[in-house]
Design a protein around this motif. Structure first.
Motif, PDB file in Angstrom:
ATOM      1  N   GLY A  42      75.757  37.864  58.870  1.00  0.00           N
ATOM      2  CA  GLY A  42      75.158  37.426  59.663  1.00  0.00           C
ATOM      3  C   GLY A  42      73.863  37.955  60.597  1.00  0.00           C
ATOM      4  N   TYR A  43      73.986  38.863  59.917  1.00  0.00           N
ATOM      5  CA  TYR A  43      72.408  40.170  60.240  1.00  0.00           C
ATOM      6  C   TYR A  43      71.450  39.398  59.174  1.00  0.00           C
ATOM      7  N   ARG A  44      71.305  38.673  58.039  1.00  0.00           N
ATOM      8  CA  ARG A  44      70.521  38.559  57.330  1.00  0.00           C
ATOM      9  C   ARG A  44      69.965  37.259  58.263  1.00  0.00           C
ATOM     10  N   ASP A  45      71.053  36.378  58.426  1.00  0.00           N
ATOM     11  CA  ASP A  45      71.023  35.112  59.147  1.00  0.00           C
ATOM     12  C   ASP A  45      69.890  35.273  60.700  1.00  0.00           C
ATOM     13  N   ALA A  46      70.538  36.276  61.385  1.00  0.00           N
ATOM     14  CA  ALA A  46      69.225  36.365  62.307  1.00  0.00           C
ATOM     15  C   ALA A  46      68.470  37.231  62.503  1.00  0.00           C
ATOM     16  N   ILE A  47      68.030  37.820  61.417  1.00  0.00           N
ATOM     17  CA  ILE A  47      66.714  38.627  61.570  1.00  0.00           C
ATOM     18  C   ILE A  47      65.666  37.470  60.414  1.00  0.00           C
ATOM     19  N   LEU A  48      66.415  37.279  59.432  1.00  0.00           N
ATOM     20  CA  LEU A  48      65.362  36.607  58.860  1.00  0.00           C
ATOM     21  C   LEU A  48      65.239  35.089  59.131  1.00  0.00           C
ATOM     22  N   GLY A  49      65.075  34.666  59.912  1.00  0.00           N
ATOM     23  CA  GLY A  49      65.359  33.372  60.779  1.00  0.00           C
ATOM     24  C   GLY A  49      66.274  32.456  59.965  1.00  0.00           C
ATOM     25  N   ARG A  50      67.789  32.313  59.272  1.00  0.00           N
ATOM     26  CA  ARG A  50      67.777  31.595  58.389  1.00  0.00           C
ATOM     27  C   ARG A  50      68.956  30.495  58.944  1.00  0.00           C
ATOM     28  N   GLN A  51      69.994  30.685  59.670  1.00  0.00           N
ATOM     29  CA  GLN A  51      70.694  29.720  60.000  1.00  0.00           C
ATOM     30  C   GLN A  51      71.777  30.097  61.556  1.00  0.00           C
ATOM     31  N   TRP A  52      71.927  29.521  62.564  1.00  0.00           N
ATOM     32  CA  TRP A  52      72.748  29.735  63.428  1.00  0.00           C
ATOM     33  C   TRP A  52      74.996  30.049  63.189  1.00  0.00           C
ATOM     34  N   PHE A  53      74.632  31.528  63.633  1.00  0.00           N
ATOM     35  CA  PHE A  53      76.455  31.714  63.929  1.00  0.00           C
ATOM     36  C   PHE A  53      77.000  29.954  64.238  1.00  0.00           C
ATOM     37  N   TRP A  54      76.999  29.582  64.536  1.00  0.00           N
ATOM     38  CA  TRP A  54      77.730  28.405  65.003  1.00  0.00           C
ATOM     39  C   TRP A  54      77.943  27.080  63.449  1.00  0.00           C
ATOM     40  N   GLU A  55      77.189  27.447  62.861  1.00  0.00           N
ATOM     41  CA  GLU A  55      76.657  26.348  61.194  1.00  0.00           C
ATOM     42  C   GLU A  55      77.963  27.454  60.813  1.00  0.00           C
ATOM     43  N   PHE A  89      58.001  38.502  57.576  1.00  0.00           N
ATOM     44  CA  PHE A  89      58.963  37.559  58.469  1.00  0.00           C
ATOM     45  C   PHE A  89      58.840  37.872  59.709  1.00  0.00           C
ATOM     46  N   TYR A  90      58.606  37.325  60.964  1.00  0.00           N
ATOM     47  CA  TYR A  90      58.189  37.971  62.392  1.00  0.00           C
ATOM     48  C   TYR A  90      59.662  37.521  62.815  1.00  0.00           C
ATOM     49  N   PRO A  91      59.965  37.790  64.235  1.00  0.00           N
ATOM     50  CA  PRO A  91      61.141  37.755  64.758  1.00  0.00           C
ATOM     51  C   PRO A  91      61.350  36.087  64.442  1.00  0.00           C
ATOM     52  N   GLN A  92      62.481  35.874  65.050  1.00  0.00           N
ATOM     53  CA  GLN A  92      62.249  33.968  65.643  1.00  0.00           C
ATOM     54  C   GLN A  92      63.339  33.994  66.738  1.00  0.00           C
ATOM     55  N   LEU A  93      63.163  33.014  67.998  1.00  0.00           N
ATOM     56  CA  LEU A  93      64.484  32.543  68.228  1.00  0.00           C
ATOM     57  C   LEU A  93      65.853  33.337  67.853  1.00  0.00           C
ATOM     58  N   MET A  94      66.099  32.641  66.664  1.00  0.00           N
ATOM     59  CA  MET A  94      67.776  33.344  65.654  1.00  0.00           C
ATOM     60  C   MET A  94      68.062  34.897  65.691  1.00  0.00           C
ATOM     61  N   LEU A  95      66.795  35.034  66.521  1.00  0.00           N
ATOM     62  CA  LEU A  95      67.097  36.692  66.477  1.00  0.00           C
ATOM     63  C   LEU A  95      68.003  37.181  67.329  1.00  0.00           C
ATOM     64  N   LEU A  96      67.914  36.345  68.202  1.00  0.00           N
ATOM     65  CA  LEU A  96      68.948  36.643  69.628  1.00  0.00           C
ATOM     66  C   LEU A  96      70.236  36.653  69.310  1.00  0.00           C
ATOM     67  N   GLN A  97      70.975  35.940  67.938  1.00  0.00           N
ATOM     68  CA  GLN A  97      71.937  35.987  68.042  1.00  0.00           C
ATOM     69  C   GLN A  97      72.846  37.166  67.090  1.00  0.00           C
ATOM     70  N   ILE A  98      72.109  38.409  66.854  1.00  0.00           N
ATOM     71  CA  ILE A  98      72.254  39.928  66.901  1.00  0.00           C
ATOM     72  C   ILE A  98      72.897  40.500  67.548  1.00  0.00           C
ATOM     73  N   ILE A  99      72.469  39.798  69.310  1.00  0.00           N
ATOM     74  CA  ILE A  99      73.788  40.197  69.923  1.00  0.00           C
ATOM     75  C   ILE A  99      75.436  40.083  69.428  1.00  0.00           C
ATOM     76  N   TYR A 100      75.671  38.791  68.894  1.00  0.00           N
ATOM     77  CA  TYR A 100      76.662  38.293  68.774  1.00  0.00           C
ATOM     78  C   TYR A 100      77.120  38.878  67.782  1.00  0.00           C
ATOM     79  N   TYR A 101      76.284  38.855  66.636  1.00  0.00           N
ATOM     80  CA  TYR A 101      76.756  39.558  65.335  1.00  0.00           C
ATOM     81  C   TYR A 101      77.277  41.460  65.548  1.00  0.00           C
ATOM     82  N   MET A 102      76.408  42.067  67.252  1.00  0.00           N
ATOM     83  CA  MET A 102      76.993  42.975  67.246  1.00  0.00           C
ATOM     84  C   MET A 102      78.255  43.236  67.927  1.00  0.00           C
ATOM     85  N   PHE A 103      78.258  42.472  68.310  1.00  0.00           N
ATOM     86  CA  PHE A 103      79.354  42.389  69.603  1.00  0.00           C
ATOM     87  C   PHE A 103      80.727  42.100  68.427  1.00  0.00           C
ATOM     88  N   ALA A 104      81.039  41.747  67.829  1.00  0.00           N
ATOM     89  CA  ALA A 104      81.354  41.096  66.445  1.00  0.00           C
ATOM     90  C   ALA A 104      81.683  42.423  66.540  1.00  0.00           C
TER      91      ALA A 104
END
Length: 269
Positions: free
Chosen positions: A222-235, A142-157
Motif C-alpha cells: 500500500g505504501y508503494r502504491d501511494a508513494i510510487l503512484g501505482r494504484q488506488w486502495f479500492w482496486e 518520481f514526484y508526488p501524485q494524487l495517489m499519495l493522498l491514500q497514504i493517510i488511509y494506509y497509516m490509519f490501517a
C-alpha cells in the motif's frame, strides 16, 4: 454482542483521553532519547543505516533490478519505511504496560491509552522517514501524485492493526515476559516473510496467493502504491476486505484478553 460493546467502550475511553494520549506520546519521544548528546538524531540515524545496509546488500550483492518500472532503491525504501514503523511500534507497544508499570501500581490512571501512546510515539518518527522517502523519490523523478493522498488511509490501517495486535501481546507480556523474545523472532520472520527486499512476482501464483494472506503485505504494498503512484486502495478489494477482517478479529480478541487480564496487572507488574 458483549465483546463488541467492550470494544466500543474501549474506543470511547481512549477518545475521552485523546489530549492526554497526544501529550504522553510526545513526551515519550523526548524521553526515549533523553540523556544522549544527539537526542532524536539516534531515532533517525539507526533506522536510516538499516535501510542503507539492506539496500546495498540487495542492490549490489544480489544485483536486484528495477521492479515494475521503478528503480530498486525506491521500491525497497518505500516498503522498508512501512516495515520499520510496524516493527518499532509493535515492539514498544507490546512492552507498554511493563514499561509504565508505575502508572498501573501507584496512580489512578487510564492505562487503556498506553499501547496506542507507544504506537503514536513511533509514528512521529515515521513521518520524518516518509518525508525522506518522498525527497529521494523526487530525486529519481518520481514526484508526488494524487495517489499519495491514500497514504493517510494506509497509516490509519497500520495504526489500527498494530493497536489490535498489541492489545493481545501487551496484556499477555505482563504475565509472560518471555513473550518479548517471541516477538523478536516473529518480527524477524515477518521481515523476511514480507516482500520488502524481494519481489513476490518471482514466486509461482499459488505461492503468491499464500504470501498475500500476510496482512503486512497489504500495508507494505500500500505504501508503494501511494508513494510510487501505482494504484488506488479500492482496486485491491479482496486484499482490503481480508486485511480488515483480520484486524477486526484481532481487535475483538485483544479487547477480550485485555479486559480479562487488566484487573490483575497491578499485582504482577
Amino acid at each position: 454482542m458483549a465483546v463488541l460493546r467492550k470494544v466500543t467502550e474501549l474506543a470511547a475511553d481512549i477518545y475521552e483521553d485523546r489530549q492526554l494520549l497526544k501529550d504522553l506520546s510526545m513526551k515519550d519521544v523526548k524521553r526515549r532519547f533523553s540523556g544522549t548528546y544527539f537526542g532524536m538524531v539516534w531515532g533517525v540515524l539507526q533506522p536510516l543505516l538499516t535501510i542503507i545496509v539492506y539496500w546495498a546488500v540487495f542492490q549490489f550483492g544480489f544485483r536486484s533490478g528495477d521492479v515494475e518500472e521503478a528503480p530498486f532503491v525506491l521500491w525497497f525504501i518505500t516498503g522498508m519505511i512501512s516495515w520499520l514503523f510496524i516493527s518499532e511500534a509493535f515492539s514498544t507497544a507490546s512492552n507498554s504496560f511493563v514499561e509504565y508499570n508505575y502508572l498501573i501500581q501507584k496512580v489512578k490512571f487510564n492505562i487503556n491509552i498506553l499501547p496506542l501512546m507507544k504506537i503514536l510515539s513511533s509514528f512521529y518518527i515515521h513521518l520524518f522517514f516518509l518525508l525522506i522517502a518522498l525527497v529521494i523519490c523526487a530525486l529519481f523523478g518520481f514526484y508526488p501524485q494524487l495517489m499519495l493522498l491514500q497514504i493517510i488511509y494506509y497509516m490509519f490501517a497500520e495504526i489500527m492493526f498494530l493497536f489490535a495486535f498489541s492489545l493481545i501481546t501487551s496484556s499477555v507480556l505482563v504475565f509472560f515476559r518471555d513473550l518479548n523474545q517471541i516477538i523478536s523472532i516473529f518480527l524477524l520472520m515477518g521481515m523476511w516473510g514480507t516482500p520488502i527486499a524481494w519481489n513476490i512476482t518471482n514466486f509461482p501464483e499459488e505461492a503468491q496467493r499464500i504470501l498475500m494472506v500476510n496482512p503486512f503485505y497489504y500495508l507494505v504494498e500500500g505504501y508503494r502504491d501511494a508513494i510510487l503512484g501505482r494504484q488506488w486502495f479500492w482496486e485491491k478489494t479482496v486484499l482490503g476486505i481480508r486485511f480488515w477482517a483480520i484486524t477486526l478479529v484481532l481487535l475483538v480478541v485483544g479487547t477480550s484478553v485485555y479486559t480479562r487480564l487488566k484487573p490483575y496487572f497491578a499485582d504482577t507488574v
